[in-house]
Motif scaffolding. Structure first.
Motif, PDB file in Angstrom:
ATOM      1  N   MET A   1       0.836  -1.184   0.000  1.00 18.04           N
ATOM      2  CA  MET A   1       0.000   0.000   0.000  1.00 18.04           C
ATOM      3  C   MET A   1       0.879   1.244   0.000  1.00 18.04           C
ATOM      4  O   MET A   1       1.946   1.232   0.574  1.00 18.04           O
ATOM      5  N   THR A   2       0.363   2.281  -0.617  1.00 13.22           N
ATOM      6  CA  THR A   2       1.137   3.513  -0.669  1.00 13.22           C
ATOM      7  C   THR A   2       0.312   4.677  -0.172  1.00 13.22           C
ATOM      8  O   THR A   2      -0.906   4.641  -0.162  1.00 13.22           O
ATOM      9  N   ASP A   3       0.995   5.720   0.210  1.00 10.70           N
ATOM     10  CA  ASP A   3       0.344   6.935   0.685  1.00 10.70           C
ATOM     11  C   ASP A   3      -0.134   7.720  -0.529  1.00 10.70           C
ATOM     12  O   ASP A   3       0.611   7.973  -1.455  1.00 10.70           O
ATOM     13  N   THR A   4      -1.398   8.132  -0.534  1.00 12.78           N
ATOM     14  CA  THR A   4      -1.929   8.927  -1.635  1.00 12.78           C
ATOM     15  C   THR A   4      -2.144  10.374  -1.203  1.00 12.78           C
ATOM     16  O   THR A   4      -3.069  11.025  -1.645  1.00 12.78           O
ATOM     17  N   GLY A   5      -1.298  10.857  -0.304  1.00 10.54           N
ATOM     18  CA  GLY A   5      -1.352  12.252   0.106  1.00 10.54           C
ATOM     19  C   GLY A   5      -2.461  12.565   1.073  1.00 10.54           C
ATOM     20  O   GLY A   5      -2.526  12.017   2.161  1.00 10.54           O
ATOM     21  N   ALA A   6      -3.369  13.436   0.654  1.00  2.93           N
ATOM     22  CA  ALA A   6      -4.438  13.897   1.542  1.00  2.93           C
ATOM     23  C   ALA A   6      -5.447  12.796   1.846  1.00  2.93           C
ATOM     24  O   ALA A   6      -6.167  12.881   2.823  1.00  2.93           O
ATOM     25  N   ASP A   7      -5.519  11.770   1.018  1.00  2.00           N
ATOM     26  CA  ASP A   7      -6.492  10.684   1.213  1.00  2.00           C
ATOM     27  C   ASP A   7      -5.775   9.331   1.120  1.00  2.00           C
ATOM     28  O   ASP A   7      -5.949   8.593   0.150  1.00  2.00           O
ATOM     29  N   PRO A   8      -4.984   8.985   2.127  1.00  2.00           N
ATOM     30  CA  PRO A   8      -4.186   7.753   2.050  1.00  2.00           C
ATOM     31  C   PRO A   8      -5.016   6.476   2.081  1.00  2.00           C
ATOM     32  O   PRO A   8      -4.526   5.419   1.718  1.00  2.00           O
ATOM     33  N   ASP A   9      -6.284   6.568   2.478  1.00  2.00           N
ATOM     34  CA  ASP A   9      -7.130   5.380   2.601  1.00  2.00           C
ATOM     35  C   ASP A   9      -8.098   5.214   1.426  1.00  2.00           C
ATOM     36  O   ASP A   9      -8.987   4.371   1.480  1.00  2.00           O
ATOM     37  N   ARG A  10      -7.919   5.996   0.380  1.00  2.00           N
ATOM     38  CA  ARG A  10      -8.831   5.950  -0.761  1.00  2.00           C
ATOM     39  C   ARG A  10      -8.945   4.524  -1.301  1.00  2.00           C
ATOM     40  O   ARG A  10      -7.955   3.865  -1.581  1.00  2.00           O
ATOM     41  N   GLY A  11     -10.181   4.079  -1.405  1.00  2.00           N
ATOM     42  CA  GLY A  11     -10.433   2.734  -1.902  1.00  2.00           C
ATOM     43  C   GLY A  11     -10.340   1.654  -0.837  1.00  2.00           C
ATOM     44  O   GLY A  11     -10.680   0.508  -1.085  1.00  2.00           O
ATOM     45  N   GLN A  12      -9.868   2.013   0.352  1.00  2.00           N
ATOM     46  CA  GLN A  12      -9.694   1.061   1.440  1.00  2.00           C
ATOM     47  C   GLN A  12     -10.496   1.474   2.668  1.00  2.00           C
ATOM     48  O   GLN A  12     -10.203   1.035   3.769  1.00  2.00           O
ATOM     49  N   GLU A  13     -11.499   2.304   2.480  1.00  2.00           N
ATOM     50  CA  GLU A  13     -12.236   2.855   3.610  1.00  2.00           C
ATOM     51  C   GLU A  13     -12.849   1.772   4.494  1.00  2.00           C
ATOM     52  O   GLU A  13     -12.797   1.855   5.717  1.00  2.00           O
ATOM     53  N   HIS A  14     -13.412   0.732   3.889  1.00  2.00           N
ATOM     54  CA  HIS A  14     -14.017  -0.345   4.669  1.00  2.00           C
ATOM     55  C   HIS A  14     -12.975  -1.092   5.498  1.00  2.00           C
ATOM     56  O   HIS A  14     -13.237  -1.468   6.633  1.00  2.00           O
ATOM     57  N   ILE A  15     -11.792  -1.259   4.946  1.00  2.00           N
ATOM     58  CA  ILE A  15     -10.716  -1.917   5.691  1.00  2.00           C
ATOM     59  C   ILE A  15     -10.222  -1.009   6.807  1.00  2.00           C
ATOM     60  O   ILE A  15      -9.915  -1.461   7.907  1.00  2.00           O
ATOM     61  N   GLU A  16     -10.171   0.290   6.546  1.00  2.00           N
ATOM     62  CA  GLU A  16      -9.761   1.246   7.571  1.00  2.00           C
ATOM     63  C   GLU A  16     -10.703   1.206   8.775  1.00  2.00           C
ATOM     64  O   GLU A  16     -10.271   1.269   9.928  1.00  2.00           O
ATOM     65  N   VAL A  17     -11.993   1.085   8.527  1.00  6.17           N
ATOM     66  CA  VAL A  17     -12.963   0.982   9.619  1.00  6.17           C
ATOM     67  C   VAL A  17     -12.719  -0.308  10.406  1.00  6.17           C
ATOM     68  O   VAL A  17     -12.770  -0.299  11.638  1.00  6.17           O
ATOM     69  N   LEU A  18     -12.405  -1.403   9.730  1.00  4.53           N
ATOM     70  CA  LEU A  18     -12.082  -2.659  10.422  1.00  4.53           C
ATOM     71  C   LEU A  18     -10.821  -2.508  11.275  1.00  4.53           C
ATOM     72  O   LEU A  18     -10.776  -2.957  12.419  1.00  4.53           O
TER      73      LEU A  18
END
Length: 106
Positions: A1-18
């Motif tokens: 996974m890589t940092d996408t700047g202001a939105d590092p969790d883009r596309g992974q929001e559901h995993i971030e909540v987990l």
């Protein structure tokens, strides 16, 4: 996974909540966060939290981290660029902010 700047969790929001749910249900202290994150002070009031060991591919996708930016004001973590901290309907501290709070020198 890589940092996408202001939105590092883009596309992974559901995993971030987990990830956040798992972290909130564990009693973590400074030693736990020290093993998981690398802390870099960017300037007065800004701390980058990166994965401590980016070469470990044995972790499950739920435990893998990307770099996040935590804002500190008056010695307290007040904001983070992760999905959990940015939700407008449920703003609350995240594991990145708790990690900065647990750091003995930040």
């Amino acid at each position: 996974m890589t940092d996408t700047g202001a939105d590092p969790d883009r596309g992974q929001e559901h995993i971030e909540v987990l990830r956040e749910t798992v972290d909130r249900n564990r009693d973590r202290d400074w030693a736990d966060y020290r093993e998981r994150f690398s802390f870099t002070v960017v300037d007065d009031g800004t701390v980058l939290l990166s994965p401590a060991d980016e070469t470990d591919t044995t972790e499950s996708v739920v435990e893998q981290e990307v770099t996040h930016t935590v804002i500190v004001n008056g010695g307290t973590a007040v904001d983070c660029n992760c999905h959990v901290a940015q939700r407008p309907f449920d703003p609350q501290s995240c594991r990145h902010m708790r990690a900065v709070e647990a750091h003995p020198r930040l």
